[in-house]
Design a protein around this motif. Structure first.
Motif, PDB file in Angstrom:
ATOM      1  N   LEU A 188       7.063 -17.114   8.440  1.00 56.87           N
ATOM      2  CA  LEU A 188       7.229 -16.007   7.351  1.00 56.87           C
ATOM      3  C   LEU A 188       6.025 -16.432   6.234  1.00 56.87           C
ATOM      4  N   PRO A 189       5.529 -17.782   6.045  1.00 59.73           N
ATOM      5  CA  PRO A 189       4.532 -17.781   5.178  1.00 59.73           C
ATOM      6  C   PRO A 189       3.163 -17.304   5.692  1.00 59.73           C
ATOM      7  N   ALA A 190       2.782 -17.477   7.012  1.00 62.51           N
ATOM      8  CA  ALA A 190       1.805 -16.818   7.617  1.00 62.51           C
ATOM      9  C   ALA A 190       1.809 -15.352   7.580  1.00 62.51           C
ATOM     10  N   ILE A 191       3.029 -14.917   7.895  1.00 65.95           N
ATOM     11  CA  ILE A 191       3.142 -13.319   7.858  1.00 65.95           C
ATOM     12  C   ILE A 191       2.920 -12.762   6.455  1.00 65.95           C
ATOM     13  N   HIS A 192       3.550 -13.680   5.522  1.00 71.61           N
ATOM     14  CA  HIS A 192       3.262 -13.125   4.200  1.00 71.61           C
ATOM     15  C   HIS A 192       1.913 -13.013   3.631  1.00 71.61           C
ATOM     16  N   ALA A 193       0.952 -14.283   3.994  1.00 72.96           N
ATOM     17  CA  ALA A 193      -0.385 -14.507   3.619  1.00 72.96           C
ATOM     18  C   ALA A 193      -1.344 -13.116   4.556  1.00 72.96           C
ATOM     19  N   ARG A 194      -0.924 -12.852   5.421  1.00 75.41           N
ATOM     20  CA  ARG A 194      -1.473 -11.759   6.246  1.00 75.41           C
ATOM     21  C   ARG A 194      -1.104 -10.454   5.734  1.00 75.41           C
ATOM     22  N   LEU A 195      -0.028 -10.135   5.372  1.00 76.95           N
ATOM     23  CA  LEU A 195       0.562  -9.082   4.500  1.00 76.95           C
ATOM     24  C   LEU A 195      -0.423  -8.703   3.186  1.00 76.95           C
ATOM     25  N   LYS A 196      -0.513  -9.955   2.593  1.00 70.93           N
ATOM     26  CA  LYS A 196      -1.239  -9.818   1.189  1.00 70.93           C
ATOM     27  C   LYS A 196      -2.582  -9.356   1.337  1.00 70.93           C
ATOM     28  N   GLU A 197      -3.198  -9.661   2.421  1.00 70.61           N
ATOM     29  CA  GLU A 197      -4.675  -9.292   2.625  1.00 70.61           C
ATOM     30  C   GLU A 197      -4.679  -7.739   2.744  1.00 70.61           C
ATOM     31  N   HIS A 198      -3.408  -7.071   3.123  1.00 69.74           N
ATOM     32  CA  HIS A 198      -3.970  -5.765   3.444  1.00 69.74           C
ATOM     33  C   HIS A 198      -2.812  -4.843   2.583  1.00 69.74           C
ATOM     34  N   GLU A 199      -2.465  -5.291   1.349  1.00 64.09           N
ATOM     35  CA  GLU A 199      -1.886  -4.603   0.389  1.00 64.09           C
ATOM     36  C   GLU A 199      -0.366  -4.051   0.868  1.00 64.09           C
ATOM     37  N   LEU A 200       0.041  -5.076   1.824  1.00 70.34           N
ATOM     38  CA  LEU A 200       1.615  -4.748   2.470  1.00 70.34           C
ATOM     39  C   LEU A 200       2.721  -5.694   2.009  1.00 70.34           C
ATOM     40  N   ALA A 201       2.257  -6.517   0.701  1.00 75.09           N
ATOM     41  CA  ALA A 201       3.052  -7.776   0.547  1.00 75.09           C
ATOM     42  C   ALA A 201       3.883  -7.179  -0.935  1.00 75.09           C
ATOM     43  N   THR A 202       4.203  -5.998  -0.975  1.00 74.41           N
ATOM     44  CA  THR A 202       4.951  -5.903  -2.444  1.00 74.41           C
ATOM     45  C   THR A 202       6.463  -6.169  -2.206  1.00 74.41           C
ATOM     46  N   ALA A 203       6.785  -6.836  -3.129  1.00 77.57           N
ATOM     47  CA  ALA A 203       8.063  -7.436  -2.986  1.00 77.57           C
ATOM     48  C   ALA A 203       9.059  -6.435  -3.959  1.00 77.57           C
ATOM     49  N   ASN A 204       9.257  -5.441  -3.468  1.00 81.56           N
ATOM     50  CA  ASN A 204      10.265  -4.376  -4.093  1.00 81.56           C
ATOM     51  C   ASN A 204      11.140  -3.855  -3.345  1.00 81.56           C
ATOM     52  N   ILE A 205      11.503  -4.172  -2.139  1.00 81.48           N
ATOM     53  CA  ILE A 205      12.831  -3.656  -1.504  1.00 81.48           C
ATOM     54  C   ILE A 205      13.744  -3.448  -2.167  1.00 81.48           C
ATOM     55  N   GLY A 206      14.427  -2.253  -2.319  1.00 83.70           N
ATOM     56  CA  GLY A 206      15.830  -1.984  -2.981  1.00 83.70           C
ATOM     57  C   GLY A 206      15.678  -2.022  -4.467  1.00 83.70           C
ATOM     58  N   LEU A 207      14.328  -2.038  -4.827  1.00 83.15           N
ATOM     59  CA  LEU A 207      14.049  -2.059  -6.268  1.00 83.15           C
ATOM     60  C   LEU A 207      13.799  -0.560  -6.765  1.00 83.15           C
ATOM     61  N   ILE A 208      13.459  -0.522  -7.972  1.00 84.55           N
ATOM     62  CA  ILE A 208      13.351   0.910  -8.743  1.00 84.55           C
ATOM     63  C   ILE A 208      11.981   1.448  -7.901  1.00 84.55           C
ATOM     64  N   SER A 209      10.932   0.593  -7.786  1.00 86.19           N
ATOM     65  CA  SER A 209       9.766   1.309  -7.007  1.00 86.19           C
ATOM     66  C   SER A 209       9.897   1.623  -5.401  1.00 86.19           C
ATOM     67  N   ASP A 210      10.936   1.175  -4.735  1.00 76.99           N
ATOM     68  CA  ASP A 210      11.116   1.435  -3.542  1.00 76.99           C
ATOM     69  C   ASP A 210      11.915   2.942  -3.218  1.00 76.99           C
ATOM     70  N   ILE A 211      10.896   3.958  -3.769  1.00 73.87           N
ATOM     71  CA  ILE A 211      11.587   5.111  -3.798  1.00 73.87           C
ATOM     72  C   ILE A 211      11.405   5.947  -2.415  1.00 73.87           C
ATOM     73  N   ILE A 212      12.496   6.698  -2.152  1.00 75.46           N
ATOM     74  CA  ILE A 212      12.305   7.598  -1.051  1.00 75.46           C
ATOM     75  C   ILE A 212      11.631   9.057  -1.773  1.00 75.46           C
ATOM     76  N   ALA A 213      10.742   9.559  -1.214  1.00 68.27           N
ATOM     77  CA  ALA A 213      10.265  11.018  -1.659  1.00 68.27           C
ATOM     78  C   ALA A 213       9.876  11.759  -0.681  1.00 68.27           C
ATOM     79  N   CYS A 214      10.112  12.953  -0.561  1.00 68.17           N
ATOM     80  CA  CYS A 214       9.953  14.072   0.711  1.00 68.17           C
ATOM     81  C   CYS A 214       8.447  14.438   0.351  1.00 68.17           C
ATOM     82  N   PRO A 215       7.692  15.015   1.351  1.00 66.98           N
ATOM     83  CA  PRO A 215       6.315  15.256   1.128  1.00 66.98           C
ATOM     84  C   PRO A 215       6.191  16.466  -0.093  1.00 66.98           C
ATOM     85  N   GLY A 216       7.194  17.193  -0.323  1.00 59.14           N
ATOM     86  CA  GLY A 216       7.175  18.360  -1.747  1.00 59.14           C
ATOM     87  C   GLY A 216       6.089  18.949  -1.511  1.00 59.14           C
TER      88      GLY A 216
END
Ligand code: HEM
Ligand code: SF4
Lengths: 104, 554
Positions: free
Chosen positions: B386-414
């Motif tokens: 997990l630490p190695a994965i997290h480090a790699r995700l961080k480098e690519h703007e993929l490490a946002t810690a927000n699953i289930g939180l207010i910014s983990d929004i479902i939005a259709c294309p609209g």
């Protein structure tokens, strides 16, 4: 009495590119709403829509959209048409990528 | 991993060659749009506001690293460098050119993928929990059963001309991550006295008439499940309404006849069809199961994980929100957030797709999943990685810690892409996420699901959002209606309309008032938004949403 006819333009999507196009008075398809023919007569509008529908190997889904006359030719009245002439709001993609289109 | 038997290489090659010829005939004028449209839709090609859109299927949301890399290739070569993961567990490309689509389909076929849509009034692709096969809380992996159901219903003579389309979802866990109560039929695997079976829910659905499914039967043993489902679909096929497209779904049939009447009819039909099922399906199921076999989990110390968790607060925060318990205690399920604050929910760049593919290959037994919440999942990861994965995700703007939180929004294309939209949804999602990130309140607010649709078709599942937002066109202006208290989990409920809608400029401040009201009203920091809403009801939230009305009344 019939309601006053609100001016229209003929718009569609390009068959190959899929992007938004507008019918011009000299029977071209332009990518800029400013070059569209602004139609103020109902019978003429139906005729122009028919002209468009016959060009099935160039365009898809022609319809009449409301427009008004502006400083630089026709402008949309509804926000849907405003998005169509601009592009999506989450990226600078679509028409806004290549040309400067004024936003209302 | 399972490969569709009918979508083998030869079949796909033939379908793609057919479509290539159809595209050519459309371009040279021998096919009209009316003739071509059903053909392109069958191949996942839609025409949206600004361009064509290609919708690629990801069955059961399951894919491997080679497939993910190919999705990246498509994004780069024929689109604008990104793809959009949707609530239907598929990926959409927003900018393909008609001429290029046959090449895109050929490239997908190279990795056993396709854009073929099961369309028409048939039983659609069965959807499953995105944690299937990995979740600590599951009774069994639901995907083999999903695949069995798909094979049973495909080309079933009785089910080709039904009143309307029919969708089935299946989960192996009590914790429902597959929104089974919003499907025509929802199945939850359960075990009773050592026998595996399913609880059968019927009559759920969203769209313009949202309904929560009702329990048709608490337990049907697996040996009997196909017979029972056949009886259920057959009852609806017989008495479902065909006079009105909007009243044809089974949810209306259940609503009009009542669940007890439906149950009695199903039981009667079940007694007739049951003898025709002789267990062939169970042999098939065993064969299907071999395709979904779990990897051999590696054994190693988890000390590095525990060290990082204690010492690195950023890592700890990510683990606390984005990691779910795995059935193997030394492993974990990683949800990669495709919801960086201010970005389009579900959009991943080609580079990000490749990074996720690399991680799956290096650390994740080569498996990836797409969730209906528009995130990407590494279902099997050893905790020490997990630490190695997290480090790699961080480098690519993929490490946002927000699953289930207010910014983990479902939005259709609209309205930014969809031709059917009545308002935008993406920028509303972006602005809410950005705003609460600025306020630094997200983790304090805790579990809160916001879901946004750009029209009544409800692709963004707004009815089951704790806070639902529906974008409408009111006299030529975007207007957003708020619903509260919706829930897509095992305790499913449809949100209640809060009152008059808000303009585009007012909607985010309205959400902010709502959330601040919740923070004031909650009993303690552990009481979630939904719990507070269920305890207090609409009134105090309504007061926060419409302060002027309060003032007027005073
Ligand atoms: C942009 C092109 C899209 C179009 C034209 C479209 C169209 C529709 C339509 C017409 C329906 C209603 C079907 C019915 O009730 O009979 C529907 C339902 C649905 N769509 Fe979409 N959609 C699009 C994109 C999406 C996306 C991107 C997602 C995922 C984020 C999605 C997820 C869904 C879901 C889950 C439903 C079922 C809702 C229910 O339970 O009734 N759609 N779509
Ligand atoms: S909900 Fe409406 S606007 Fe959103 S994707 Fe579905 S059809 Fe389009």
């Amino acid at each position: 009495m019939a309601r006053a006819f609100s001016p229209k333009i003929v718009t569609a999507n390009h068959l190959l590119e899929g992007d938004v196009i507008y019918q011009t008075a000299d029977d071209r398809w332009s990518r800029h709403i400013s070059e569209a023919e602004l139609i103020t007569d109902e019978a003429h509008a139906q005729l122009r829509l028919l002209d468009a529908s016959r060009q099935a190997n160039v365009i898809v889904g022609a319809y009449l959209a409301d427009a008004v006359s502006g400083d630089n030719g026709p402008e949309p009245t509804h926000f849907r048409e405003d998005f169509r002439r601009t592009g999506p709001s989450n990226y600078v993609h679509g028409k806004q990528e290549t040309s400067t289109q004024p936003r209302a | 991993m399972y490969r569709y038997s009918e979508f083998d290489t030869a079949f796909l090659a033939e379908r793609n060659a057919q479509f290539r010829a159809q595209v050519e005939r459309r371009i040279d004028g021998s096919l009209t749009e009316d003739e071509f449209k059903p053909l392109r839709l069958m191949n996942g090609l839609y025409l949206q506001l600004h361009a064509y859109m290609l919708r690629v299927a990801i069955p059961y949301g399951t894919l491997n690293s080679a497939q993910m890399r190919q999705l990246a290739l498509l994004a780069e070569k024929w689109d604008k460098g990104y793809g959009h993961f949707t609530t239907r567990q598929n990926i959409q490309y927003n900018w393909p050119k008609l001429n290029d689509v046959p090449d895109m389909l050929d490239a997908l076929a190279e990795v056993g993928m396709h854009a073929i849509q099961t369309s028409g009034n048939t039983i659609r692709n069965v959807t499953a929990d995105h944690f299937a096969g990995a979740a600590a809380d599951e009774v069994a992996d639901p995907r083999p059963y999903a695949e069995l159901l798909r094979q049973w219903s495909t080309d079933h003579p009785e089910f080709q001309f039904m009143p309307r389309k029919f969708k089935i979802a299946i989960t192996g866990s009590e914790n429902d991550r597959a929104v089974i109560k919003a499907h025509d039929i929802g199945l939850q695997l359960v075990e009773r006295d050592g026998v595996l079976g399913a609880k059968v829910i019927v009559g759920g659905g969203l769209g313009r008439t949202p309904m929560i499914g009702k329990t048709l039967n608490e337990f049907i043993a697996f040996d009997d499940l196909l017979a029972y489902l056949e009886a259920t679909v057959s009852v609806w096929n017989q008495i479902g309404r065909r006079d009105n497209k909007y009243k044809a779904r089974i949810k209306i049939t259940v609503h009009e006849h009542g669940i007890d009447d439906i149950r009695a009819r199903v039981d009667e039909r079940y007694a007739q069809v049951r003898p025709q099922f002789k267990g062939v399906d169970m042999a098939l199921l065993d064969e299907i199961k071999t395709h979904f076999a779990l990897p051999t989990f590696r054994e190693a110390s988890v000390a590095t994980f525990e060290g990082a968790y204690t010492n690195d607060p950023v890592f700890r925060s990510w683990v606390d929100t984005n990691i779910a318990p795995h059935k193997n205690a030394d492993h974990a399920i990683v949800t990669i957030s495709i919801k960086k604050h201010g970005n389009t929910p579900g959009d991943a760049t080609a580079e990000q797709m490749r990074v996720m593919a690399d991680l799956a290959q290096e650390f994740g037994y080569d498996e990836l999943r797409i969730s209906h919440e528009q995130n990407v999942i590494l279902p099997h990861v050893h905790k020490s990685d997990l630490p190695a994965i997290h480090a790699r995700l961080k480098e690519h703007e993929l490490a946002t810690a927000n699953i289930g939180l207010i910014s983990d929004i479902i939005a259709c294309p609209g309205m930014d892409y969809c031709a059917l939209a009545t308002a935008r949804s993406i920028p509303v999602a972006e602005t809410i996420a950005t705003r609460f990130d600025e306020l630094k309140l997200e983790h304090d607010i805790g579990h809160l699901k916001i879901k946004i649709s750009g029209c009544i078709n409800a692709c963004g599942h707004h009815h089951v959002g704790h806070i639902g937002i529906l974008g409408l066109d009111r006299a030529g202006v975007e207007n957003y209606q708020i619903t509260l208290g919706g829930d897509g989990s095992e305790n499913a409920s449809i949100g209640e309309r809060a009152g008059p809608g808000f303009s585009y400029d007012e909607i985010v401040p309205a959400i902010e008032r709502l959330v601040f009201a919740y923070l004031d009203l909650r009993d303690n920091a552990d009481e979630t938004f939904l719990q507070t809403y269920r305890r207090l009801g609409l009134a105090p939230f309504k007061a926060a949403l419409y302060p002027e009305a309060q003032a007027d009344a005073a």
